[in-house]
Design an enzyme around this catalytic site. Structure first.
Site, PDB file in Angstrom:
ATOM      1  N   ASN A 557     123.083  26.278  -6.279  1.00  0.00           N
ATOM      2  CA  ASN A 557     123.330  24.853  -6.483  1.00  0.00           C
ATOM      3  C   ASN A 557     124.586  24.658  -7.319  1.00  0.00           C
ATOM      4  OD1 ASN A 557     122.030  25.980  -8.792  1.00  0.00           O
ATOM      5  ND2 ASN A 557     121.612  23.910  -9.522  1.00  0.00           N
ATOM      6  N   CYS A 559     124.880  24.550 -10.428  1.00  0.00           N
ATOM      7  CA  CYS A 559     124.896  25.301 -11.695  1.00  0.00           C
ATOM      8  C   CYS A 559     124.439  26.741 -11.543  1.00  0.00           C
ATOM      9  CB  CYS A 559     124.029  24.586 -12.728  1.00  0.00           C
ATOM     10  SG  CYS A 559     124.422  22.853 -12.895  1.00  0.00           S
ATOM     11  N   GLU A 561     121.681  28.248 -10.681  1.00  0.00           N
ATOM     12  CA  GLU A 561     120.357  28.769 -11.044  1.00  0.00           C
ATOM     13  C   GLU A 561     119.309  28.552  -9.957  1.00  0.00           C
ATOM     14  OE1 GLU A 561     119.812  24.485 -12.377  1.00  0.00           O
ATOM     15  OE2 GLU A 561     121.402  25.912 -11.960  1.00  0.00           O
TER      16      GLU A 561
END
Length: 935
Positions: A557, A559, A561
């Site tokens: 995604n 970020c 994670e």
């Protein structure tokens, strides 16, 4: 020559007389030159400049001697006039301008302070809402400031009042008056962290005024706040802000559960963030207090709890308002409102046709509108020069479309609450990968640059192995090798080798063979130069995926994670929230019973999001209801280490990360399985790794088998996992995925703890987000130094001078210097080792920032290869030190040897005004508001 050999006396402004010291003048002039030339503290001046300063000082000394009266006395203003004139005479006009402005500011401050002290300050009138002017009630302002300082050792309320009065002007509004007091307290946080609480209390008084009206009655009782809860819900519902279903709760019971005293636990940055972006408002007036806000979020998440909705709302409120667990920003924004878009992240796969591409861009806009962070897989889109059968033309490749994606992210800014943000992923074998690496460069054709789009490499293990072996690497257009997109592990490696042979045999038209290390070096160069593309690893993300039976993980995604399957028919969705480790840890250890209870509550809250959520696209709705993934993360890891007195770069910290994550994993999986017992397993459970009896720890062996290399990670387990395995076997799982560690940039700010799993950035620095710039100081360090009698103005100046580092401050004991090492003082291997220990327990990934004080090609390569060999699924930003230091205001520059070498023994205490700016790491800016990402 002794510059101080003349026996002169200086007459100060208050009439005192002191010995003349030329060193003060020398240091003032030197500091002004350093500020103008942007030469950091402690750096030597160029020899021509040092000689010029010496000549200036000698001329000033000569003029001062001539200006002295018969008693060999000269007043301080005359000395400053002489310095000013000599600077002008020598044509140093910019430096003279700094000096003149500084003198003017100091003179004005002295005059205003004197007037205030003598009661001669001009009358201040406050402008009312109707435009009328009423005299300032100094006694009321004094009461507010003194009340805000109650119990705050290290704060001088009289000083804060005096500085607030100096900052006022006639005709200001009541809101501006309140803000002035807050800003004065805020400006002194760097002197002592107790001012943070003072600023928060003053801001809170203003919030109460807005929420309740009747500005004269500032200090509300607990009973009054609870009584006002009913009116708040009705007003919010009537205004169209709150879901009408909130009126079906037992508002009396919920009001009784409110704990207004918890407002006092908010830090100033946290409260300011809530005020600016989270508290609901009508026509600019906040109708929520912080506790109303937490209860609104809790009620929104309990709407579907049936007969238990009241007790569950109170349970959720207790977790939120005590900061034991905080939901992600979209949930905080929208829970309990008429538009409950509560999910954090959306992952999509872009089809290789024009309709699919622009549908993906349109979906991005809709998902971003409702505060979602975006991850797009662009690997299927054919490369530049590929044939387009329908038009008999040639493709322009991926880059032109990514430019549109970047502009869309800027245009659709998450409902006006924070910047839109998207990340494009591309596999390393794509023929456009080299152009993809250049997208964030600041040079080149702007039509092929995407400065507002994040990018990430989606790297197969085979590429890393080819780099290690100094092998060749072949780039393809995906329309000629379509199945590579869905393959991973041994299957990918075998098929890739077949395609390479086909290319050599002439069966593939578009390809290019290069040295793997050349591409790898460019990847490293770009991540250092621009912070992008991030390094993420395809094979461990898929081989260890619990949902390998239901599809392929094509990207992470925004970020890095979240690791979920995507396809043309499924947009992956994840619902996030984070445990606050600091709220569960003391010096004696982790409060495991409390943490287990919080985990159970948190998983239930996250699961509820899935059914309550508003889905902007049908593909998102279908995928989320079918797989029900959630992402439980952590924040405050560094605070927990501080509480345990454990240095981040130590085996004890790595072991703590390991055991703590094992405990969280144990209870998170158990909580999801218990929800499955209560509510049923998720629809696609059959055939999953959970169904096959494989927990995250078990999948490391699968990765080793597929990679053909050992994964160097300690496999030790300290808990009895048999009860969890039996429960999952019997009842299944409610959620396909349970754990992911997000950045928590905003919610950790609200909770007042270090974000996510990050080491302390610095012990003193300016932190920026969309609510402004905040001085952040390490409270635990201050408390330790106070206990040793070391916290004083000199220590503050030392911290500023050394950019928040304590390593060069010899007065501080070695044990504290070890404990309070900051991010760039910790070798990245410690961060990676701790992450690898966590990863063995986590079913998704971690937003893992890496820090290098002095990057080099060799160090970058070693760091990223270590991350890959340790089995990490993803990494996030590379953060490196800025090439230059920032200028520092209010620092006693003379204490740190900024004067030229020939004056190093001169007495010095002159003040110099120097512009202040907040420093950010070179690669991306740790304090850049655009890095707020998911949370």
């Amino acid at each position: 020559m002794n510059l101080n050999s003349c026996m002169l006396t200086v007459r100060k402004r208050d009439g005192r007389e002191v010995d003349f010291e030329i060193g003060r003048i020398a240091n003032a002039i030197t500091a002004a030159f350093c500020a103008q030339l942007e030469i950091p503290a402690g750096r030597p001046l160029p020899e021509p400049t040092a000689a010029e300063i010496q000549a200036l000082v000698l001329r000033v000394r000569e003029q001062v001697l001539h200006a002295a009266d018969e008693n060999q006395t000269v007043d301080v203003e005359s000395i400053q006039d002489i310095v000013e004139n000599q600077l002008m005479h020598a044509a140093h006009f910019n430096i003279a301008r700094r000096y003149i402005l500084y003198r003017h500011q100091r003179a004005r401050m002295r005059a205003l302070r004197l007037e205030a002290e003598q009661g001669k300050q001009p009358p201040i009138r406050i402008r009312q809402a109707d435009g009328s002017l009423v005299p300032l009630e100094v006694s009321s302002l004094k009461m507010d400031i003194f009340s805000a300082c109650r119990g705050c050792a290290g704060c001088d309320p009289a000083l804060l009042l005096r500085e607030t009065l100096i900052s006022l002007y006639d005709g200001m509004t009541a809101a501006e008056l309140a803000a002035a007091a807050v800003l004065v307290a805020r400006s002194r946080i760097e002197r002592h962290p107790a001012h943070d609480q003072v600023a928060a209390r003053l801001l809170l008084a203003g919030i109460y005024d807005q929420a309740f009206g009747d500005a004269a009655e500032r200090h509300r009782t607990v009973e009054a706040i609870r009584t006002g809860f009913h009116a708040y819900v009705r007003i919010g519902q009537t205004a169209g802000l709150l879901d009408p279903a909130l009126l079906t709760f037992d508002l009396n019971a919920l009001a009784t559960a409110l704990m207004p005293d918890r407002d006092d636990t908010l830090t100033y940055p946290g409260l300011q963030t809530l005020y600016d972006r989270y508290l609901l408002k009508i026509s600019g007036r906040r109708i929520e207090t912080p506790q109303y806000f937490w209860m609104r979020v809790a009620m929104g998440l309990a709407i579907g709890e049936g007969a238990e909705r009241n007790s569950r709302a109170i349970e959720f409120y207790e977790a939120l308002s005590t900061f034991r667990f905080i939901s992600a920003t979209p949930t905080l924004f929208n829970s309990g409102t008429r538009h409950p878009q509560l999910s954090s992240c959306y992952l999509t796969t872009v089809a290789d046709d024009l309709a699919g591409i622009f549908k993906a861009i349109g979906d991005n806009a809709m998902l971003s509108k409702w505060a979602g962070g975006l991850g797009n897989d662009w690997t299927r889109v054919r490369a530049t020069g590929a044939a387009i059968r329908g038009t008999n033309g040639e493709s322009q490749g991926v880059v032109p479309f990514l430019k549109i994606v970047s502009d869309t992210a800027v245009a659709v800014n998450q409902g006006g609450k924070r910047k839109g943000a998207a990340c494009a992923y591309l596999e390393t074998w794509h023929l456009d990968v080299e152009d993809f690496l250049d997208l964030r460069k600041n040079t080149g054709d702007e039509r092929r640059r995407t400065h507002d789009l994040h990018t990430a490499n989606w790297i197969p293990d085979l590429f890393m192995q080819r780099v290690a072996a100094n092998g060749k690497w072949t780039l393809f257009s995906p329309h000629e090798v379509p199945d590579l997109h869905d393959l991973y592990g041994k299957a990918f490696a075998d098929r890739y080798a077949e395609y390479e042979q086909m290319a050599r045999d002439g069966a593939i038209r578009q390809f290019r063979t290069i040295e793997a290390r050349d591409l790898w070096r460019k990847m490293l160069s770009m991540v250092f130069e621009t912070g992008h593309p991030w390094m993420t690893f395809k094979d461990p993300s898929n081989i260890r995926s619990a949902q390998d039976h239901a599809g392929v993980v094509h990207s992470s995604n925004l970020c890095t994670e979240i690791l979920l399957n995507t396809s043309e028919t499924e947009t992956a969705v994840c619902n996030l929230g984070s445990l606050n480790l600091a709220a569960h840890v003391t010096e004696s250890g982790v409060d495991e019973p409390a943490l287990a209870r919080t985990i159970a509550t948190a998983v239930r809250m996250l699961d509820n999001v899935i059914d309550i959520n508003f889905y902007p696209t049908p593909e998102a709705r279908d995928a989320n209801l079918r797989h029900r993934p959630v992402g439980l993360g952590i924040m405050g890891f560094q605070d927990a280490l501080f509480a345990r007195r454990i240095a981040y770069d130590s085996n004890e910290a790595v072991d703590f990360a390991d055991k703590n994550m094992e405990f969280i994993s144990y209870h998170a999986i158990l909580a999801s399985s218990r929800l499955a017992q209560e509510r049923g397993a998720y629809a696609s459970y059959r055939g999953s790794k959970w169904d096959r009896g494989l927990l995250p720890l078990d999948t490391l062996e699968l990765l080793e088998s597929q990679r053909g290399e050992s994964i160097d990670v300690d496999r030790t387990s300290t808990m009895d996992w048999d009860p969890v395995r039996r429960h999952v076997t019997t009842h299944g799982m409610r959620n396909s995925n349970v754990m992911a560690i997000a950045p928590t940039a905003t919610i950790s700010n609200i909770a007042g703890v270090a974000q996510s799993i990050e080491p302390a950035y610095r012990n003193l620095f300016a932190k920026s987000n969309l609510s402004g710039d905040f001085a952040w100081i390490n409270r635990r360090l201050v408390a330790d130094l106070e206990a040793l009698g070391l916290w004083d103005d000199r220590m503050i100046d030392d911290l500023k001078h050394f950019d928040g580092s304590v390593q060069s401050i010899d007065r501080i004991p070695e044990s504290l210097r070890r404990l309070y090492r900051t991010a760039f003082e910790i070798e990245p291997r410690w961060i990676i080792e701790a992450a690898a220990r966590r990863q063995k327990w986590i079913d998704m990934g971690q937003s893992l920032n890496l820090y290098l004080d002095k990057p080099s090609g060799r160090r970058l390569e070693e760091m990223y290869f270590l991350a890959w060999r340790k089995g990490l699924k993803t990494t996030y930003y590379l953060r490196s030190q800025a090439a230059t230091q920032v200028e520092k205001s209010s620092v006693d520059i003379n204490a740190h040897g900024i004067q030229p070498r020939w004056m190093k023994h001169a007495s010095a205490s002159a003040e110099v005004v120097i512009d202040r700016s907040a420093e950010a790491p070179a690669s991306c800016g740790l304090n850049n508001p655009s890095c707020e990402a998911c949370q």
